[in-house]
Design a protein around this motif. Structure first.
Motif, PDB file in Angstrom:
ATOM      1  N   LEU A   1       0.828  -1.204   0.000  1.00  0.00           N
ATOM      2  CA  LEU A   1       0.000   0.000   0.000  1.00  0.00           C
ATOM      3  C   LEU A   1       0.868   1.262   0.000  1.00  0.00           C
ATOM      4  N   LEU A   2       0.528   2.236  -0.815  1.00  0.00           N
ATOM      5  CA  LEU A   2       1.278   3.499  -0.940  1.00  0.00           C
ATOM      6  C   LEU A   2       2.738   3.227  -1.284  1.00  0.00           C
ATOM      7  N   GLY A   3       2.968   2.157  -2.054  1.00  0.00           N
ATOM      8  CA  GLY A   3       4.330   1.717  -2.365  1.00  0.00           C
ATOM      9  C   GLY A   3       5.183   2.823  -2.978  1.00  0.00           C
ATOM     10  N   GLY A   4       6.361   3.045  -2.407  1.00  0.00           N
ATOM     11  CA  GLY A   4       7.330   3.992  -2.952  1.00  0.00           C
ATOM     12  C   GLY A   4       6.979   5.450  -2.707  1.00  0.00           C
ATOM     13  N   MET A   5       5.912   5.721  -1.959  1.00  0.00           N
ATOM     14  CA  MET A   5       5.497   7.120  -1.790  1.00  0.00           C
ATOM     15  C   MET A   5       6.114   7.726  -0.537  1.00  0.00           C
ATOM     16  N   LEU A   6       6.277   9.043  -0.600  1.00  0.00           N
ATOM     17  CA  LEU A   6       6.824   9.785   0.530  1.00  0.00           C
ATOM     18  C   LEU A   6       5.732   9.939   1.586  1.00  0.00           C
ATOM     19  N   CYS A   7       6.046   9.581   2.833  1.00  0.00           N
ATOM     20  CA  CYS A   7       5.032   9.601   3.890  1.00  0.00           C
ATOM     21  C   CYS A   7       5.639  10.109   5.188  1.00  0.00           C
ATOM     22  N   LEU A   8       4.770  10.383   6.152  1.00  0.00           N
ATOM     23  CA  LEU A   8       5.251  10.553   7.514  1.00  0.00           C
ATOM     24  C   LEU A   8       5.578   9.160   8.035  1.00  0.00           C
TER      25      LEU A   8
END
Ligand code: SF4
Length: 249
Positions: A163-170
């Motif tokens: 889930l949300l693979g490779g994305m910038l997150c907190l």
């Protein structure tokens, strides 16, 4: 374009005139193939869309819920399809479903098949077709930590897979098994919660924030002037919106 190429390469430039031939073309499924065959070429092909399914379910009082009932409803529509003018029949049933046998409040009084309609005779027409209850989405809970210091925020990139693979997150914990602990010991304060719905579950995220003075065990420090909240996935942007107000206060 693929379809046009197939017509040229496999059919000598002639558009197929039968349902079977049409089904060999890319982008043409059973509904379209039947509609073209019946309406344009008068083949005895049965067109089944949502309107036709509803009319069949009511006419024959089919209690099996959709989508399980689809093959049964298709078979019933096929038995009614005439050998001649199958296209007119198809359009008539679709129109009946669209204008008279509507999902709510079917106009049975002016319906041309009302004397044969089993659902109407039983008074259950508004309940048909039945539908399988959708499973409730589970609710998962998690936490994200917004670490900050001296005009920089701590962010991390999610693993490529999942889930949300490779994305910038907190940095977050393991609501999906891909997180970890808080990125550093600090005086974490809960700022609020965000809610977000993914395809298979609802997520409630607690948003924590703190100034981090020591080293962080995960993530990277990003100066605020280089950080664009629009780069975050929606759920993280919601968390950022809560935290941002507090950071800028
Ligand atoms: S009688 Fe009513 S429920 Fe039956 S097919 Fe006609 S409109 Fe639909």
């Amino acid at each position: 374009l693929k379809c046009a190429r197939a017509v040229v390469a496999d059919h000598g430039g002639q558009f197929p005139a039968t349902r079977a031939g049409l089904l060999t073309l890319p982008g043409i499924g059973p509904y379209t193939a039947s509609a073209i065959a019946a309406i344009a070429h008068d083949e005895r092909a049965t067109v089944v869309d949502g309107n036709v399914e509803r009319v069949m379910a009511r006419l024959y009082r089919v209690e099996t819920p959709l989508p399980t009932a689809k093959p049964e409803l298709t078979a019933l529509a096929e038995t009614l399809t005439p050998a001649q003018r199958a296209g007119d029949y198809a359009q008539a049933v679709m129109d009946l479903g669209a204008t008279i046998c509507t999902p709510r409040k079917p106009a049975c009084g002016i319906c041309p098949v009302n004397t044969a309609c089993l659902a109407r005779l039983a008074g259950v027409q508004a309940d048909l077709p039945r539908k399988l209850q959708k499973a409730e989405k589970p609710v998962r809970r998690g936490t994200v930590w917004l670490g900050h210091r001296d005009g920089a925020v701590l962010l991390e990139r999610r693993p490529e897979r999942g889930l949300l693979g490779g994305m910038l997150c907190l940095p977050g914990d393991g609501w999906d098994g891909a997180g970890g602990p808080a990125p550093a010991p600090a005086d974490w304060q809960k700022l609020g919660e965000v809610r977000h719905t993914f395809t298979h579950f609802h997520l409630i995220l607690a948003v924590m924030a703190a100034r981090i003075d020591g080293p962080a065990s995960r993530g990277e420090w990003v100066p605020r002037h280089r950080f664009r909240p629009a780069d975050l996935p929606t759920v993280m942007r919601k968390a950022w919106d809560i935290a941002r107000d507090r950071l800028e206060a």
